[in-house]
Design a protein around this motif. Structure first.
Motif, mmCIF file in Angstrom:
data_model
loop_
_atom_site.group_PDB
_atom_site.id
_atom_site.type_symbol
_atom_site.label_atom_id
_atom_site.label_comp_id
_atom_site.label_asym_id
_atom_site.label_seq_id
_atom_site.Cartn_x
_atom_site.Cartn_y
_atom_site.Cartn_z
ATOM 1 N N SER A 108 18.720 4.315 -6.458
ATOM 2 C CA SER A 108 18.099 5.596 -6.113
ATOM 3 C C SER A 108 18.623 6.734 -6.965
ATOM 4 C CB SER A 108 18.341 5.919 -4.631
ATOM 5 O OG SER A 108 19.721 6.130 -4.415
ATOM 6 N N ARG A 109 19.772 6.549 -7.593
ATOM 7 C CA ARG A 109 20.367 7.660 -8.328
ATOM 8 C C ARG A 109 20.652 7.306 -9.792
ATOM 9 N NH1 ARG A 109 23.656 12.321 -6.783
ATOM 10 N NH2 ARG A 109 25.046 12.807 -8.506
ATOM 11 N N ASP A 110 21.591 6.372 -10.008
ATOM 12 C CA ASP A 110 22.118 6.172 -11.364
ATOM 13 C C ASP A 110 21.021 5.772 -12.361
ATOM 14 O OD1 ASP A 110 24.137 6.243 -9.478
ATOM 15 O OD2 ASP A 110 25.456 4.887 -10.551
ATOM 16 N N ALA A 111 20.197 4.787 -11.983
ATOM 17 C CA ALA A 111 19.161 4.332 -12.925
ATOM 18 C C ALA A 111 18.156 5.456 -13.179
ATOM 19 C CB ALA A 111 18.460 3.088 -12.375
ATOM 20 N N LYS A 112 17.869 6.233 -12.133
ATOM 21 C CA LYS A 112 16.923 7.351 -12.301
ATOM 22 C C LYS A 112 17.538 8.459 -13.162
ATOM 23 C CE LYS A 112 13.750 7.011 -8.478
ATOM 24 N NZ LYS A 112 14.216 6.281 -7.292
ATOM 25 N N VAL A 113 18.843 8.642 -13.026
ATOM 26 C CA VAL A 113 19.495 9.641 -13.891
ATOM 27 C C VAL A 113 19.366 9.206 -15.352
ATOM 28 C CG1 VAL A 113 21.707 10.680 -14.557
ATOM 29 C CG2 VAL A 113 21.087 10.535 -12.147
ATOM 30 N N VAL A 114 19.548 7.916 -15.614
ATOM 31 C CA VAL A 114 19.451 7.444 -17.004
ATOM 32 C C VAL A 114 18.054 7.737 -17.565
ATOM 33 C CG1 VAL A 114 19.509 5.435 -18.529
ATOM 34 C CG2 VAL A 114 21.223 5.678 -16.719
ATOM 35 N N SER A 115 17.016 7.356 -16.824
ATOM 36 C CA SER A 115 15.661 7.611 -17.359
ATOM 37 C C SER A 115 15.392 9.116 -17.420
ATOM 38 C CB SER A 115 14.592 6.872 -16.549
ATOM 39 O OG SER A 115 14.639 7.256 -15.193
ATOM 40 N N GLY A 116 15.889 9.846 -16.432
ATOM 41 C CA GLY A 116 15.686 11.297 -16.426
ATOM 42 C C GLY A 116 16.392 11.981 -17.587
ATOM 43 N N VAL A 117 17.605 11.538 -17.883
ATOM 44 C CA VAL A 117 18.368 12.120 -19.002
ATOM 45 C C VAL A 117 17.663 11.812 -20.327
ATOM 46 C CG1 VAL A 117 20.542 11.884 -20.284
ATOM 47 C CG2 VAL A 117 20.593 12.163 -17.826
ATOM 48 N N LEU A 118 17.132 10.597 -20.443
ATOM 49 C CA LEU A 118 16.382 10.255 -21.667
ATOM 50 C C LEU A 118 15.192 11.192 -21.840
ATOM 51 C CD1 LEU A 118 16.455 6.351 -21.570
ATOM 52 C CD2 LEU A 118 17.279 7.784 -23.451
ATOM 53 N N ARG A 119 14.476 11.440 -20.743
ATOM 54 C CA ARG A 119 13.288 12.315 -20.847
ATOM 55 C C ARG A 119 13.703 13.760 -21.129
ATOM 56 N NH1 ARG A 119 11.681 9.114 -16.093
ATOM 57 N NH2 ARG A 119 10.313 7.511 -16.920
ATOM 58 N N TYR A 120 14.759 14.199 -20.439
ATOM 59 C CA TYR A 120 15.216 15.579 -20.609
ATOM 60 C C TYR A 120 15.589 15.847 -22.067
ATOM 61 C CZ TYR A 120 18.292 19.660 -20.087
ATOM 62 O OH TYR A 120 18.893 20.880 -20.217
ATOM 63 N N PHE A 121 16.379 14.936 -22.663
ATOM 64 C CA PHE A 121 16.812 15.186 -24.037
ATOM 65 C C PHE A 121 15.717 14.870 -25.056
ATOM 66 C CE2 PHE A 121 21.102 15.172 -22.092
ATOM 67 C CZ PHE A 121 21.459 16.447 -22.492
ATOM 68 N N ALA A 122 14.797 13.965 -24.712
ATOM 69 C CA ALA A 122 13.646 13.736 -25.591
ATOM 70 C C ALA A 122 12.933 15.061 -25.815
ATOM 71 C CB ALA A 122 12.695 12.717 -24.955
ATOM 72 N N GLU A 123 12.845 15.848 -24.770
ATOM 73 C CA GLU A 123 12.108 17.119 -24.868
ATOM 74 C C GLU A 123 12.883 18.203 -25.611
ATOM 75 O OE1 GLU A 123 9.013 17.710 -24.552
ATOM 76 O OE2 GLU A 123 8.867 15.573 -24.157
ATOM 77 N N TYR A 124 14.163 17.979 -25.854
ATOM 78 C CA TYR A 124 14.909 18.918 -26.711
ATOM 79 C C TYR A 124 14.646 18.647 -28.190
ATOM 80 C CZ TYR A 124 17.912 21.860 -23.830
ATOM 81 O OH TYR A 124 18.379 22.835 -23.003
ATOM 82 N N ALA A 125 14.213 17.405 -28.505
ATOM 83 C CA ALA A 125 14.183 16.977 -29.912
ATOM 84 C C ALA A 125 13.427 17.967 -30.798
ATOM 85 C CB ALA A 125 13.566 15.579 -30.009
#
Ligand code: NAD
Length: 487
Positions: A108-125
């Protein structure tokens, strides 16, 4: 039972150039939940570390990842995040079986944080601009941001995939290659996530994973083709890494290190029942194996008795068990060494005059090590229970008479990662927040939320630099000023 631990099939080798490499000496990876269950991982030799780094450098140059359109990088990272979501169950099993993370929390948390962090930083690119700097009219100057090249990322065992993702996601989004070394205690989930990256379209070799202990980490830090080192772990290891990085090329480092967070409670703190629950959670969550644990209660003397009664009530109950058992609320301590260390610090505090209001003992459960939630009242500032990060469910309590004394006690001589302030007085809250020497301050609250926007990192021996937020992306780029003379 959420899953059968014997059904877990981790990758035992290194992940280099988009595939598993089976070389190196096999080492046991025991489960902290059940000493009858152990896996095995190959530790990389120095030659293999060299192979991982040179392969990453080659992949970085050949793929043009750092000079490609940032949006192309973003698209791949988004695809990767989707794959992490679809493989969350598998990742959660790999994580829970060798760590102290309870399976439903990883889901409910850790795996979602991983995908969320990937999306968050993808949008910084594609959103970090350079600037045109003020110059005389006969010249023109602007800045561009460029990736470093190969980033070495070294992660701890307490939130293995979250803390690894805090590093590899922004470093890759910024256009670097990454070589990750997970903790030798929790090596498996990260390597599966790296495999999914290749499936998502990340060029093979841009994200390599090497396995092993401190010597493998040191070889990675010292490698001449590593351009930047990002580390999360203890302050002692952070110091060694900083020295190694300095002596092997003056590489930039960012260090997320230990903490000894205070819960500074004034006499006018609101809602003592809710506060007691927050304080109990702040030291028992993940059995206290949390860098931002609220491990010190600094409380105004007039409410100390009342608040402590309520905290003790909150600490009762809870069930020890394996990380895959549906009833577990108290996860195991990561290993026997850590359990012995917690016990020794608690015994030392008691012999130094502290009173144990609860706990102060191991809890014997089948084939694993647990420590009872513990409250130590009257810990002196000279004692290890005040000075050292315990990394277990042990709350050290101190009392104060006025604001100055409270803030003085809350400010730890060495650590400054996080702090909480509890009061109904807004002015006092802000006054204290400004005086607290810490990278994060929570007011009437404790704990990281799953948002990605706030920078996280310590003052003092708690670290250098920030993970997450804008600064957690920008640190993976260097800035160049380009000048043009106009004729
Ligand atoms: P640790 O320092 O023992 O190990 C961390 C990592 O460093 C592991 O992968 C380890 O193999 C590697 N390592 C060890 N010696 C090394 C060396 N000489 N060179 C390079 N790498 C080396 O820490 P740990 O026990 O895994 O983790 C717990 C610590 O991490 C606690 O102090 C905790 O506070 C800290 N932590 C900090 C944060 C934060 O964000 N500030 C988050 C989580 C954990």
């Amino acid at each position: 039972m959420y899953f059968d631990p014997r059904s877990i099939r981790p990758m035992s080798g290194q992940f280099i150039g988009g595939q598993e490499v089976r070389e190196g000496e096999a080492h046991a990876v025991p489960s902290p939940s059940d000493s009858d269950i152990a896996f095995s991982v190959d530790w990389a030799s120095e030659d293999l570390v060299d192979r991982a780094v040179t392969d990453a450098r080659r992949a970085w140059s050949r793929s043009g990842w750092g000079s490609s359109a940032p949006r192309e990088r973003a698209v791949i990272l988004h695809r990767w995040a989707d794959l992490v979501d679809t493989h969350a169950e598998e990742i959660a099993g790999l994580e829970a079986v060798v760590s102290a993370r309870i399976y439903p929390e990883v889901m409910s948390r850790d795996a979602k944080v991983v995908s969320g962090v990937l999306r968050y930083f993808a949008e910084y690119a594609d959103k970090i601009d350079g600037t045109v700097t003020p110059t005389p009219q006969n010249s023109f100057s602007f800045t561009v941001h460029e990736p470093y090249g190969v980033v070495a990322a070294i992660a701890p065992w307490n939130f293995p995939i979250i803390l690894a993702a805090w590093k590899f996601a922004p470093a890759l989004a910024a256009g670097n290659a990454v070589v990750l070394k997970p903790s030798e205690l929790t090596p498996f989930a990260a390597v599966r996530i790296a495999e999914l990256a290749v499936e998502a379209g990340l060029p093979a070799g841009l994200f390599n994973v090497v396995q092993g202990g401190g010597a493998v980490g040191a070889a990675l830090v010292k490698h001449p083709q590593v351009d930047y080192v990002t580390f999360t772990g203890s302050s002692a290891t952070g110091a060694r890494i900083m020295a190694d990085a300095a002596l092997s090329g003056i590489k930039p480092v960012s260090l997320e290190l230990g903490g000894k967070g205070p819960q500074l409670v004034f006499a006018d703190a609101p809602d003592l029942d809710r506060l007691a629950a927050t304080i109990a959670r702040g030291i028992t969550y993940n059995s206290g194996q949390v860098c931002f644990a609220g491990s010190r209660l600094v409380v105004a003397r007039p409410i100390a008795d009342d608040l402590l009664d309520r905290v003790l009530a909150q600490m009762r109950g809870g069930r020890t068990g394996t990380t895959w058992d549906e009833d577990t609320t108290i996860p195991p301590i990561i290993n026997q060494r850590q359990l012995d260390r917690i016990d020794a610090i608690v015994a030392d505090a008691i012999s130094d005059g502290a009173e144990a209001l609860c706990g102060a003992t191991r809890i014997d459960a089948d084939r694993a090590g647990f420590y009872a939630p513990t409250v130590l009242r009257g810990v002196t500032t000279a004692n290890r229970a005040f000075r050292d990060e315990i990394f277990g469910p042990v709350l050290a309590v101190q009392e104060f008479d006025d604001e100055d004394e409270g803030v003085g006690l809350a400010n730890h001589p060495d650590y400054g990662l996080t702090a909480s302030i509890h009061t109904s007085d807004v002015s006092r809250a802000f006054r204290a927040a400004r005086r607290i020497e810490s990278g994060t301050v929570w007011i009437n609250d404790w704990g990281r939320r799953t948002d990605f926007t706030a920078p996280f990192g310590g003052y003092k021996r708690s670290g250098i630099g920030k993970d997450m937020g804008r600064s957690g992306f920008e640190k993976y780029m260097k800035t160049k000023a380009i000048w043009l003379e106009l004729h």
